[in-house]
Structure formats: structure tokens, C-alpha cells
Design a protein around this motif. Structure first.
Motif: not given
Length: 526
Positions: A222-230
Motif C-alpha cells: 500500500f502507498q499513499t498517492i495524494k495527487s489525483d493526477a499522479t
């Protein structure tokens, strides 16, 4: 020479045994962080759902959200106020301890402690008694027909492990983690191998799990990716196998990809606004000496200033259902009785003037920016709509880790106006009355997730009567009365039920439940 060849061949054979030929790593990303792994620290769906892959309760819910046995093989009501749970034998925690009745008693005591964020999951004055090593009685002050309805995410903790790791008290803040909060010693189908809060968490299958695995995974990352585009780019490129959520504006693009699909469906969660009605003076406002939100006319003015159809169409692009209730309407038989207060800025201005604020006033609004679908955009829209009736709202958007500490119990509800999403984990309206609409004090005793401090003793009295009523029609009538009080007084401002939107690789099959929990044990990969 031959000996060297044989040695190399043996080494290669051993390596082949050490690395599974069919290694299946499931990689998924969420917009927010996973912080403390203490299961009683934060009553939040994503956190509890993720921890729930490693930790288990006495009961769980199946693919259709029906309550089924977990660490308890069966249970029975031996007296109207005594429930007996028969524990599963031979179960071990990940660190090797046997699961016994002592762990259940310890887990209840810890979950009911002042620091716990899940206290409202339990009946008032509930006690646990050990019958033997694998039998526990729960004793109630009064009968409760849905005693265990919220226990699927009340996860059992090892008493001896907690003692050895300094985990006797619940982790109180998500930004100052104790060493034990970086671990999750459960009995579940997956083991937490490593945890970097806000960055990455790695799980591996538990080879000693008591159940029968339905997944075929060898690792979960699991990883956090805050940016919608990313986050979307990571899915489309194959860097991750699943994302939650797919931004509503990107649903067509993800659906059109040859390699991905969007899983959509109704979600039980309601998004709503809280107004601080507890303090005599708002913490963050230019109104001094009094609290505007103590006046129902002001609360209704805020409600009627919000163009919910515009939010539904422009912000959510149709992926939300406006609502007048704090509970998902299909879960309540009398939901058709409730209609939203109409969008009417002229009436809203009139109400403000009648309440003594003809020119409006200023205040601050707190909002998460990585928890709900388009949460910050919704708050920005609300701020703009309120400006039309003279309310000058300054938006404070922040990551959910800071947000829940600030507006919740850790910082004593340090907020004047905020946005929250809530799922009735019991699938019953009583959860709403107990958790978000019941009275609480400044320290959070009572309804711990009541971030606005709404308090009506009549609603609390109804909640007490509902908790012991077995007749469904009588229960629903009392629930309707309670919900009418909240609606008529504008205790909160319901906005909508957001829709689920998971982006998933076509190489993955998984179960999407309406409670939005990502459960690895139903994931299979090609």
C-alpha cells in the motif's frame, strides 16, 4: 568442476524454492495516509478497513455485509441481558500468542478507555465475564438486540503483547506515534511486514491463519498517492493495480483504457457539515460574546444557502446522491418522509437578518483534502455559496491525519465549522444517534464523532429506547422521531452520499462492498 556445477545447481534450486514461481504482488494506492495501526485510535473506514486485513474481531461481515463468525465460532443469548460467545480454538496472534478469553476481556477494557475512539460501538455499561479460556459472556444493563452489529471492526488485541510493547493505552494522536502504533499484532490473514506512516505499508500472507484463503497473493504493498493526477497515472501505467478513489473527472479515461476498469457502486457514507453549537463563543469567528450557531435560524440559513444540485452536477459530476438524512436511505424504512430544506439564498439572508446578522459574519471552515471524494472542492464550493448570503468563510484544508486530530477529540474539537463523512457501521440508524448526533462534552465523552457538539436530550432519550427495542416498526418510528428533530433543528447539514469509484487493473478481481473497505483476502490476480 562437476562438484562446482552441482553446487551452483543446488543453489539455484534452493533459490527457486525461496521465491514462489507465481509471485503475486497486489499494489494499491489511496489518496490519504495510513498512520497509527492501533485499531482503537481512529474510527475511520479506510484505517479500520486496512488494519482489518491483519486484525480480526469476534464477528465479521461477508461479501454481502451479513454478520458471520470470525474469532467467535458462534454466539447465543442465554438471558435477555447476557450474550455468550464461544471462541475459536487454536488461533494464534502473529507474534505467537494463543488467542483466549483473557484477550477479549483486555480488548474490551482498552476499547472502552477514555482515549479510545471506538467507545460508541459498545452498549452502555457493558461488561465482559470469562466463563472459561474460550468462552466469554457479555453482560448488559438492559437488553440490546444489535449488541454485536458494530463489532466487525472491533479487533482483538493480545493482552500479553500489549503489556510487553507498552500498548496498554490507546494511541492518542496520529502525528506523534508510539512505537507500538507502527505494528499490528493480529490474528488475521495478512501480517504487517513493515509500516512507514504516510508513505508505504507492506503486508504478507499469514501462513498460520485459521481460515481458508480465497486470495492468491504473495505480497500486498500500500502507498499513499495524494495527487489525483499522479494516482491515475500510476494505475494507467501499471505501477499500481488499484486506486481509491478515481477522481470523478477521470472516470471516463480510466474506463476507456484497455488495461483498467472502474468499479462503481453506491456507498453507505454520507457527507455532511458540522457547526459548533457547544461553545458560548465560536473559536474562529468575528462574532464575539455569543455563538451564532446556537440559533437554529442561522443553521438553517447555512443549509438553504447551499446549492446541492450544483455540487452534485459540477463537483461530483453526477457521482453522488443528494440526501436529507445522515444515514444511507435504503438502510432506513422511513427515509421517504425526509426532504431537504430547499436551496433558497433569499430566505437564507432573511433568516440571518432575523437572527441579528443582516450583514452576515466571518468564520473559519476546516476541511480534509485527502479523505473523501472531492472533499476540498466541495468545501470551496460551500465557501463560495455562503459568500452570496454575506458569510465570509476562510477555508482551512489539510491532510486527514491533522484534520481528525484538530476537529476531533485529540484537540478537543478545535473547530467552528467543518465537513465530515460517516458510514453507519452497524447498518442501522442507532449508530448515527450514538456516534455523530448524540450529546458529548468538551472531552468527547458521549458521541465521540460529533464534531459540531449538537445536543438534544430528547434524541439521546430516543436512542436509549431504540437500543432496547426489538420490534422493528417501533424502532423505526423512534428513529424517525429522532431524525426529524435533527432535520428540523438543522443539527447538521447533510449533503450527499458519494459513490464508490475504484480504478482496478483488468488483471485483478476483487470484491467491492458498499462500506468501501479494501479487503485483500478476496483479491485474486492473473
Amino acid at each position: 568442476m562437476k562438484r562446482g556445477v552441482i553446487s551452483i545447481a543446488a543453489a539455484l534450486a534452493m533459490a527457486a524454492l525461496a521465491v514462489p514461481a507465481e509471485a503475486k504482488t497486489f499494489r494499491f494506492a489511496f489518496q490519504g495516509d495510513l498512520n497509527a495501526l492501533d485499531p482503537y485510535a481512529l474510527n475511520e473506514t479506510f484505517t479500520l478497513g486496512t488494519i482489518g486485513n491483519a486484525m480480526e474481531g469476534l464477528v465479521t461481515r461477508d461479501k454481502d455485509l451479513k454478520i458471520v463468525p470470525a474469532l467467535a465460532e458462534r454466539w447465543e443469548i442465554v438471558e435477555p441481558t447476557r450474550w455468550r460467545f464461544h471462541l475459536r480454538k487454536g488461533v494464534k496472534f502473529h507474534s505467537g500468542e494463543d488467542f483466549t478469553a483473557d484477550d477479549v476481556l483486555f480488548s474490551l477494557e482498552r476499547a472502552l478507555s477514555p482515549e479510545s475512539n471506538i467507545r460508541t460501538r459498545f452498549a452502555a455499561k457493558l461488561k465482559a465475564e470469562k466463563v472459561d479460556a474460550h468462552t466469554v459472556d457479555f453482560v448488559l444493563a438492559v437488553p440490546n438486540p444489535i449488541l454485536h452489529a458494530e463489532w466487525d471492526s472491533w479487533f482483538m488485541m493480545s493482552k500479553s503483547w500489549a503489556e510487553a510493547n507498552g500498548a496498554l493505552k490507546v494511541q492518542s494522536k496520529s502525528n506523534q506515534l508510539s512505537p507500538f502504533a507502527l505494528k499490528a499484532n493480529g490474528t488475521g490473514p495478512f501480517i504487517v511486514e513493515s509500516h512507514e506512516p504516510g508513505v508505504k505499508t507492506i503486508f504478507k500472507p499469514n501462513p498460520n491463519w485459521w481460515g481458508k484463503p480465497e486470495h492468491n497473493l504473495t505480497q500486498v504493498v500500500f502507498q499513499t498517492i495524494k495527487s489525483d493526477a499522479t494516482r491515475v497515472a500510476a494505475l494507467l501505467s501499471g505501477e499500481v493495480d488499484m486506486i481509491d478513489p478515481v477522481p470523478v473527472q477521470d472516470i471516463p479515461r480510466v474506463q476507456a483504457s484497455a488495461n483498467t476498469v472502474v468499479l462503481t457502486g453506491p456507498e453507505l457514507r454520507t457527507i455532511f457539515l458540522n457547526m459548533d453549537q457547544a461553545r458560548d463563543e465560536l473559536l474562529y469567528s468575528d462574532v464575539k460574546g455569543k455563538n451564532p450557531f446556537k440559533d437554529a435560524r442561522v443553521r438553517k440559513a447555512f443549509y438553504q444557502a447551499i446549492d446541492i444540485d450544483a455540487i452534485q452536477k459540477r463537483i461530483m459530476r453526477g457521482h453522488a446522491a443528494p440526501t436529507a438524512l445522515l444515514i444511507y436511505p435504503p438502510l432506513f424504512s422511513r427515509s421517504a418522509e425526509f426532504k431537504r430544506h430547499p436551496y433558497d439564498p433569499a430566505t437564507a439572508k432573511k433568516l440571518l437578518a432575523e437572527a441579528g446578522y443582516p450583514n452576515g459574519f466571518a468564520l473559519e471552515m476546516d476541511c480534509p483534502n485527502d479523505r473523501y471524494v472531492n472533499d476540498e472542492a466541495i468545501c470551496q464550493a460551500v465557501v463560495a455559496m455562503l459568500a452570496r448570503i454575506g458569510i465570509k468563510a476562510k477555508l482551512n484544508a489539510m491532510p486527514k491525519a491533522r484534520y481528525f486530530d484538530k476537529v476531533g477529540a485529540p484537540q478537543k474539537y478545535d473547530s467552528s465549522f467543518n465537513l465530515l463523512g460517516w458510514t453507519a457501521s452497524s447498518l442501522d440508524g442507532l449508530n448515527i444517534l450514538r456516534s455523530v448526533a448524540g450529546c458529548r462534552d468538551a472531552d468527547g465523552k458521549g458521541a465521540t464523532a460529533n464534531f459540531g457538539g449538537y445536543c438534544n436530550p430528547v434524541v439521546d432519550e430516543l436512542a436509549g429506547a431504540i437500543a432496547v427495542e426489538n420490534d422493528v416498526q417501533k424502532r423505526d418510528l423512534m428513529l424517525a422521531k429522532a431524525f426529524h428533530h435533527i432535520h428540523d433543528e438543522v443539527g447538521m447539514i447533510p449533503l450527499h452520499q458519494q459513490a464508490l469509484s475504484w480504478g482496478v487493473s483488468k488483471k485483478v478481481s476483487m470484491v467491492q462492498r458498499a462500506d468501501n473497505r479494501i479487503l485483500f483476502y478476496w483479491v485474486r490476480m492473473q
